[in-house]
Design a protein around this motif. Structure first.
Motif, PDB file in Angstrom:
ATOM      1  N   GLN A  27       0.802  -1.223   0.000  1.00 29.24           N
ATOM      2  CA  GLN A  27       0.000   0.000   0.000  1.00 29.24           C
ATOM      3  C   GLN A  27       0.838   1.276   0.000  1.00 29.24           C
ATOM      4  OE1 GLN A  27      -2.619  -0.257   3.407  1.00 29.24           O
ATOM      5  NE2 GLN A  27      -0.972   0.061   4.869  1.00 29.24           N
ATOM      6  N   GLU A  28       1.871   1.313   0.819  1.00 29.86           N
ATOM      7  CA  GLU A  28       2.663   2.553   0.882  1.00 29.86           C
ATOM      8  C   GLU A  28       3.451   2.782  -0.398  1.00 29.86           C
ATOM      9  OE1 GLU A  28       3.380   3.157   5.676  1.00 29.86           O
ATOM     10  OE2 GLU A  28       5.067   3.270   4.278  1.00 29.86           O
ATOM     11  N   LEU A  31       0.992   3.859  -3.112  1.00 29.68           N
ATOM     12  CA  LEU A  31       0.460   5.205  -2.925  1.00 29.68           C
ATOM     13  C   LEU A  31       1.524   6.264  -3.210  1.00 29.68           C
ATOM     14  CD1 LEU A  31      -2.015   6.850  -2.180  1.00 29.68           C
ATOM     15  CD2 LEU A  31      -1.277   6.801   0.201  1.00 29.68           C
ATOM     16  N   ARG A  32       2.727   6.000  -2.772  1.00 30.53           N
ATOM     17  CA  ARG A  32       3.827   6.940  -3.041  1.00 30.53           C
ATOM     18  C   ARG A  32       4.037   7.080  -4.552  1.00 30.53           C
ATOM     19  NH1 ARG A  32       7.711   5.163   0.425  1.00 30.53           N
ATOM     20  NH2 ARG A  32       7.439   6.840   1.926  1.00 30.53           N
ATOM     21  N   ARG A  35       1.143   9.042  -6.131  1.00 32.40           N
ATOM     22  CA  ARG A  35       1.177  10.481  -5.855  1.00 32.40           C
ATOM     23  C   ARG A  35       2.107  11.182  -6.836  1.00 32.40           C
ATOM     24  NH1 ARG A  35       0.416  10.309   0.740  1.00 32.40           N
ATOM     25  NH2 ARG A  35      -1.836  10.621   0.606  1.00 32.40           N
ATOM     26  N   THR A  36       3.102  10.463  -7.325  1.00 34.50           N
ATOM     27  CA  THR A  36       4.006  11.040  -8.316  1.00 34.50           C
ATOM     28  C   THR A  36       3.399  10.967  -9.717  1.00 34.50           C
ATOM     29  OG1 THR A  36       5.791  10.084  -7.015  1.00 34.50           O
ATOM     30  CG2 THR A  36       6.390  11.037  -9.103  1.00 34.50           C
ATOM     31  N   GLU A  45      -5.400   8.702  -4.632  1.00 40.48           N
ATOM     32  CA  GLU A  45      -6.136   7.839  -3.686  1.00 40.48           C
ATOM     33  C   GLU A  45      -7.228   7.063  -4.409  1.00 40.48           C
ATOM     34  OE1 GLU A  45      -7.458   9.955  -0.227  1.00 40.48           O
ATOM     35  OE2 GLU A  45      -5.416  10.542   0.332  1.00 40.48           O
ATOM     36  N   ASP A  46      -7.878   7.688  -5.367  1.00 43.73           N
ATOM     37  CA  ASP A  46      -8.909   6.971  -6.136  1.00 43.73           C
ATOM     38  C   ASP A  46      -8.298   5.810  -6.913  1.00 43.73           C
ATOM     39  OD1 ASP A  46     -10.922   9.891  -7.054  1.00 43.73           O
ATOM     40  OD2 ASP A  46     -10.904   8.614  -5.259  1.00 43.73           O
ATOM     41  N   PHE A  48      -5.514   4.330  -6.328  1.00 44.61           N
ATOM     42  CA  PHE A  48      -5.032   3.363  -5.317  1.00 44.61           C
ATOM     43  C   PHE A  48      -6.134   2.370  -4.969  1.00 44.61           C
ATOM     44  CE2 PHE A  48      -2.692   2.145  -1.506  1.00 44.61           C
ATOM     45  CZ  PHE A  48      -3.680   1.869  -0.581  1.00 44.61           C
ATOM     46  N   GLN A  49      -7.296   2.902  -4.675  1.00 48.76           N
ATOM     47  CA  GLN A  49      -8.424   2.060  -4.285  1.00 48.76           C
ATOM     48  C   GLN A  49      -8.855   1.152  -5.436  1.00 48.76           C
ATOM     49  OE1 GLN A  49     -11.811   3.499  -1.544  1.00 48.76           O
ATOM     50  NE2 GLN A  49     -12.677   3.606  -3.601  1.00 48.76           N
ATOM     51  N   GLU A  50      -8.991   1.750  -6.622  1.00 47.09           N
ATOM     52  CA  GLU A  50      -9.458   0.977  -7.773  1.00 47.09           C
ATOM     53  C   GLU A  50      -8.446  -0.084  -8.196  1.00 47.09           C
ATOM     54  OE1 GLU A  50     -12.481   1.019  -8.973  1.00 47.09           O
ATOM     55  OE2 GLU A  50     -12.947   2.553  -7.483  1.00 47.09           O
ATOM     56  N   PHE A  52      -6.339  -1.795  -6.251  1.00 47.38           N
ATOM     57  CA  PHE A  52      -6.425  -2.959  -5.362  1.00 47.38           C
ATOM     58  C   PHE A  52      -7.735  -3.721  -5.582  1.00 47.38           C
ATOM     59  CE2 PHE A  52      -2.696  -3.439  -3.048  1.00 47.38           C
ATOM     60  CZ  PHE A  52      -2.203  -2.221  -2.610  1.00 47.38           C
ATOM     61  N   LEU A  53      -8.789  -2.990  -5.877  1.00 53.03           N
ATOM     62  CA  LEU A  53     -10.056  -3.662  -6.149  1.00 53.03           C
ATOM     63  C   LEU A  53      -9.973  -4.506  -7.410  1.00 53.03           C
ATOM     64  CD1 LEU A  53     -12.751  -0.997  -5.273  1.00 53.03           C
ATOM     65  CD2 LEU A  53     -12.659  -3.338  -4.405  1.00 53.03           C
TER      66      LEU A  53
ATOM     67  N   ILE B  15       8.543  11.744  -0.108  1.00 58.47           N
ATOM     68  CA  ILE B  15       7.125  11.909  -0.464  1.00 58.47           C
ATOM     69  C   ILE B  15       6.290  11.109   0.521  1.00 58.47           C
ATOM     70  CG2 ILE B  15       5.359  11.515  -2.228  1.00 58.47           C
ATOM     71  CD1 ILE B  15       7.625  11.739  -4.325  1.00 58.47           C
ATOM     72  N   ASP B  16       5.344  11.753   1.108  1.00 53.01           N
ATOM     73  CA  ASP B  16       4.521  11.114   2.121  1.00 53.01           C
ATOM     74  C   ASP B  16       3.703   9.984   1.498  1.00 53.01           C
ATOM     75  OD1 ASP B  16       1.461  12.013   3.815  1.00 53.01           O
ATOM     76  OD2 ASP B  16       3.000  10.567   4.402  1.00 53.01           O
ATOM     77  N   ALA B  17       3.773   8.844   2.140  1.00 50.33           N
ATOM     78  CA  ALA B  17       3.031   7.700   1.603  1.00 50.33           C
ATOM     79  C   ALA B  17       2.180   7.033   2.662  1.00 50.33           C
ATOM     80  CB  ALA B  17       3.997   6.681   1.013  1.00 50.33           C
ATOM     81  N   VAL B  19      -0.860   5.843   4.352  1.00 51.56           N
ATOM     82  CA  VAL B  19      -2.224   5.604   3.861  1.00 51.56           C
ATOM     83  C   VAL B  19      -3.207   6.107   4.912  1.00 51.56           C
ATOM     84  CG1 VAL B  19      -3.868   3.861   3.092  1.00 51.56           C
ATOM     85  CG2 VAL B  19      -1.432   3.583   2.583  1.00 51.56           C
ATOM     86  N   LEU B  23      -9.035   6.077   3.906  1.00 57.68           N
ATOM     87  CA  LEU B  23      -8.816   5.413   2.607  1.00 57.68           C
ATOM     88  C   LEU B  23      -8.779   3.899   2.792  1.00 57.68           C
ATOM     89  CD1 LEU B  23      -8.140   5.431  -0.427  1.00 57.68           C
ATOM     90  CD2 LEU B  23      -5.754   5.834   0.174  1.00 57.68           C
ATOM     91  N   ARG B  26     -12.243   2.527   3.528  1.00 56.86           N
ATOM     92  CA  ARG B  26     -13.078   2.471   2.307  1.00 56.86           C
ATOM     93  C   ARG B  26     -12.689   1.272   1.462  1.00 56.86           C
ATOM     94  NH1 ARG B  26     -12.074   7.994   1.271  1.00 56.86           N
ATOM     95  NH2 ARG B  26     -10.876   7.458  -0.590  1.00 56.86           N
ATOM     96  N   LEU B  27     -11.398   1.075   1.330  1.00 59.60           N
ATOM     97  CA  LEU B  27     -10.907  -0.044   0.524  1.00 59.60           C
ATOM     98  C   LEU B  27     -11.341  -1.374   1.127  1.00 59.60           C
ATOM     99  CD1 LEU B  27      -9.204  -1.258  -1.762  1.00 59.60           C
ATOM    100  CD2 LEU B  27      -7.202  -1.035  -0.298  1.00 59.60           C
ATOM    101  N   LEU B  31     -13.581  -4.225  -0.633  1.00 60.71           N
ATOM    102  CA  LEU B  31     -13.053  -5.585  -0.821  1.00 60.71           C
ATOM    103  C   LEU B  31     -13.995  -6.621  -0.229  1.00 60.71           C
ATOM    104  CD1 LEU B  31      -9.242  -5.036  -0.032  1.00 60.71           C
ATOM    105  CD2 LEU B  31     -10.247  -5.624  -2.239  1.00 60.71           C
TER     106      LEU B  31
END
Lengths: 182, 131
Positions: A27-28, A31-32, A35-36, A45-46, A48-50, A52-53, B15-17, B19, B23, B26-27, B31
Motif C-alpha cells: 500500500q505505501e 500510494l507513493r 502520488r508522483t 487515492e482513487d 489506489f483504491q481501484e 487494489f479492487l 514523499i509522504d506515503a 495511507v 482510505l 473504504r478499501l 473488498l
C-alpha cells in the motif's frame, strides 16, 4: 514470511486475510508511486483504491510467471491512464509550488527531484524512472508494467536520466517547458 | 549507484506515503463486498438470443431480396442489320460452295471401330499360328 505467490494462492482458496496482507505489503509503495504519477493526491487515492479492487476481482487471472508487484503496478498504471484521459487538470500546466505533489512533501522539499521530473519528462518516462530506481524493478519488469518493449524501456530510461541531469544542471527547477517524448 | 540514482531514491522517500485511515477503511469495505471473479471455462458462451437474432436478420434479408421485383430492361437486339446494308450493292460476287461436313464424332467413332477390327483380326491370326 509468505511470498506474494503464496499469499495469492491462499487468497484464491478463500483466505481473505492473505489478500489483506498483500495490500498491507504494497500500500505505501503504491500510494507513493501514484502520488508522483497522478495529477492530484485525490486522484492518487482513487486510483489506489481501484487498483487494489481490480487486483482482488481479477486475482484468478494472475499468472504466477509474473511478479505480483509488476502485475499490480500494471493495473495501477492502466487505472491512472484512464483517470488522466478524463482529467482536465494537467501537470504540465502547473509550475513550481503549484504542483499538487508539493502537498505530499515537507516544506524543505521544494527542490525535490520528482517535481523536476514531473515537469521535465513525459508520464511514461517518469513512471519508468520510478519503477526502475525507486521500486528497483528489473528493466524487463518495468517494460511489462508499462506494456512496452524492453528496448523502448532501456532507451527511455537512458533519455530520462540525461534530461533530468540536463534540467538540474541548467537550474531548470522552475522551467515551464515540458519535453515530451517517448 | 551514482548521485542521480541516490538522489532519486532519497527524494522519493521524502514523499509522504502514509495511507490515511479513511482510505484504508473504504478499501476494506469494498473488498468485503466483492469476490474474485471466477475464470470462464472453455469458449466464451455467447448468448443464445444473439444467434437467434442473427438468424432472424439473415432470414429477413433473404426474404426481402427474393420478393424484390426487379424490372428487366427490355431485350435489346444488339446484332441487327441496319436497313441501308440491304440496299448496298455488293462489290464482290462471292461464290460460296457449301461444304458438307459430317459429324466429327461419328467420323472418329468409325475410325476407332476400324482400328479395333484390325487389331482383333491380327490377334486372331497370331493365336491360330501359336496354337
Amino acid at each position: 514470511m509468505s511470498s506474494d505467490e503464496q499469499l495469492v494462492a491462499a487468497a484464491l482458496r478463500g483466505d481473505d486475510a492473505a489478500f489483506h496482507a498483500l495490500v498491507a505489503r504494497y500500500q505505501e509503495k503504491l500510494l507513493r508511486f501514484l502520488r508522483t504519477r497522478c495529477a492530484t493526491p485525490a486522484d492518487a487515492e482513487d486510483v489506489f483504491q481501484e487498483a487494489f479492487l481490480d487486483a482482488w476481482r481479477y486475482l484468478y487471472s494472475f499468472n504466477p510467471r509474473w511478479r505480483f508487484s509488476t502485475w499490480l503496478y500494471r493495473i495501477a498504471i492502466r487505472r491512472a491512464s484512464r483517470t488522466e484521459r478524463r482529467e482536465t487538470h494537467r501537470v504540465d500546466d502547473v509550475a513550481g509550488s503549484d504542483d499538487p505533489l508539493v502537498s505530499c512533501m515537507a516544506d524543505s522539499e521544494r527542490d525535490n527531484l520528482w517535481l523536476v521530473a514531473r515537469r521535465t519528462l513525459s508520464k511514461e518516462a517518469c513512471t519508468a524512472l520510478w519503477l526502475y530506481y525507486v521500486d528497483e524493478m528489473p528493466q524487463k519488469e518495468v517494460a511489462r508494467a508499462l506494456e512496452r518493449s524492453l528496448p523502448w524501456t532501456k532507451v527511455t530510461l537512458l533519455r530520462a536520466r540525461r534530461r533530468l541531469r540536463a534540467a538540474l544542471q541548467a537550474g531548470d527547477t522552475d522551467g515551464k517547458e515540458r519535453k515530451a517524448y517517448g | 549507484m551514482d548521485k542521480l540514482q541516490s538522489r532519486l531514491r532519497q527524494d522519493a522517500a521524502a514523499i509522504d506515503a502514509e495511507v490515511p485511515d479513511t482510505l484504508r477503511e473504504r478499501l476494506d469495505a469494498r473488498l468485503a463486498d466483492e469476490r474474485p471473479q471466477m475464470p470462464r471455462t472453455g469458449r466464451t458462451a455467447r448468448p443464445v438470443w444473439l444467434g437467434l437474432a442473427a438468424a432472424a436478420g439473415l432470414a429477413a434479408v433473404t426474404w426481402w431480396v427474393s420478393t424484390e421485383r426487379f424490372s428487366s430492361p427490355p431485350a435489346e437486339s444488339f446484332a441487327t442489320t441496319p436497313q441501308f446494308v440491304d440496299a448496298m450493292p455488293s462489290p464482290l460476287d462471292l461464290r460460296v460452295k457449301p461444304v458438307e461436313l459430317e459429324e466429327p464424332l461419328e467420323v472418329e467413332l468409325r475410325s476407332l471401330r476400324a482400328d479395333l477390327e484390325k487389331v482383333r483380326s491380327s490377334i486372331e491370326q497370331e493365336l491360330r499360328s501359336t496354337l
